[in-house]
Design a protein around this motif. Structure first.
Motif, mmCIF file in Angstrom:
data_model
loop_
_atom_site.group_PDB
_atom_site.id
_atom_site.type_symbol
_atom_site.label_atom_id
_atom_site.label_comp_id
_atom_site.label_asym_id
_atom_site.label_seq_id
_atom_site.Cartn_x
_atom_site.Cartn_y
_atom_site.Cartn_z
ATOM 1 N N ASP A 36 0.743 -1.244 0.131
ATOM 2 C CA ASP A 36 -0.059 0.121 -0.087
ATOM 3 C C ASP A 36 0.801 1.137 0.025
ATOM 4 O OD1 ASP A 36 -2.474 -1.456 -0.051
ATOM 5 O OD2 ASP A 36 -2.549 -1.698 2.046
ATOM 6 N N ALA A 37 2.134 1.071 -0.388
ATOM 7 C CA ALA A 37 2.841 2.324 -0.322
ATOM 8 C C ALA A 37 2.302 3.219 -1.282
ATOM 9 C CB ALA A 37 4.410 1.969 -0.749
ATOM 10 N N PRO A 38 1.600 3.073 -2.691
ATOM 11 C CA PRO A 38 1.187 3.870 -3.394
ATOM 12 C C PRO A 38 0.172 4.626 -2.907
ATOM 13 C CG PRO A 38 1.251 1.667 -4.674
ATOM 14 C CD PRO A 38 1.614 1.389 -3.215
ATOM 15 N N ALA A 39 -0.575 4.336 -1.775
ATOM 16 C CA ALA A 39 -1.352 5.004 -1.533
ATOM 17 C C ALA A 39 -0.990 5.907 0.011
ATOM 18 C CB ALA A 39 -2.731 4.296 -1.194
ATOM 19 N N ALA A 40 0.114 5.860 0.278
ATOM 20 C CA ALA A 40 0.551 6.443 1.573
ATOM 21 C C ALA A 40 0.661 8.116 1.406
ATOM 22 C CB ALA A 40 2.250 6.107 1.802
ATOM 23 N N GLU A 41 0.284 8.413 2.610
ATOM 24 C CA GLU A 41 0.228 10.001 2.670
ATOM 25 C C GLU A 41 2.005 10.473 2.774
ATOM 26 O OE1 GLU A 41 -2.122 11.323 5.697
ATOM 27 O OE2 GLU A 41 -4.030 10.658 4.850
#
Length: 239
Positions: free
Chosen positions: A120-125
């Motif tokens: 889920d790194a691509p959705a990380a803030e």
């Protein structure tokens, strides 16, 4: 533990290598059991750092054929540590992907990149999470997504803009832009006083250059923080 003292040149790098190997062996001998998950994940991360440090020392010594084993070990420890790591520990996927790129093992790097994207790194803030995503998508050749992630971090105050620029220009295959950006990244390493594992190596530059060569981009750089010589093969493995 071996000490570097005031040694310079090859002797200093031999001492760095011995220290990192000692740190790895010592840490492995003291690795907590699985029932102490937090202590274990932190020790595994230290092992990943030490193994990666040994690989970098070998590169700086011109012993590139010995480095991949240590880089692979580093990547494995980072991945093993991630399951019990605190949320947002994106440095572990970054470390794993970078290690395998430095090893010149592109199939393994691509597999690690796919795993990094599954975290889920691509959705990380966090900009570090998006950095992990940009790095992973560049390894996988998805330059459209890589540019999106790089653009998301390159203008932030809490992330090095030169690294974000280099990632974005690689995704765009902009040779001039990449050249200026990677030179800026190298300068940032040359002007800092602290390095991971106390190793004066511009490891991010080595990774960027490996990704660049894979895209047919050749930028000549010279620094005491880089291994001497040219790439040993077309796959991007440093010499």
């Amino acid at each position: 533990m071996p000490e570097t003292g005031s040694q310079t040149g090859e002797q200093a790098w031999v001492a760095h290598l011995e220290r990192e190997e000692w740190r790895y062996r010592d840490g492995e001998a003291r690795l907590p059991q699985a029932d102490d998950a937090d202590a274990r994940q932190r020790q595994l991360t230290r092992l990943g750092n030490a193994a990666g440090g040994a690989g970098l020392a070998l590169l700086m010594l011109g012993r590139a054929d010995e480095a991949p084993e240590w880089f692979a070990r580093s990547a494995a420890r980072y991945r093993e540590s991630f399951a019990e790591a605190p949320p947002g520990s994106w440095g572990r996927p970054i470390g794993a992907v970078k290690a395998l790129v430095l090893a010149g093992d592109w199939p393994a790097a691509e597999e690690a990149a796919r795993w990094a994207l599954e975290t889920d790194a691509p959705a990380a803030e966090s900009p570090i999470g998006r950095y992990a995503a940009a790095l992973a998508t560049l390894v996988l050749g998805d330059d459209v997504q890589a540019r999106e992630h790089a653009d998301a971090i390159r203008t932030r105050d809490d992330f090095p803009s030169d690294v974000g620029d280099a990632l974005a220009y690689l995704a765009a295959e902009d040779v001039l832009g990449y050249t200026e950006a990677v030179e800026a990244v190298l300068e940032s390493f040359e002007t800092r006083e602290e390095y991971l594992e106390e190793l004066p190596v511009a490891d991010t530059v080595l990774v960027l250059q490996a990704l660049a060569r894979r895209r047919g981009i050749e930028v000549e750089l010279s620094s005491a923080l880089l291994p001497a010589g040219r790439p040993s093969s077309a796959d991007g493995a440093p010499s």
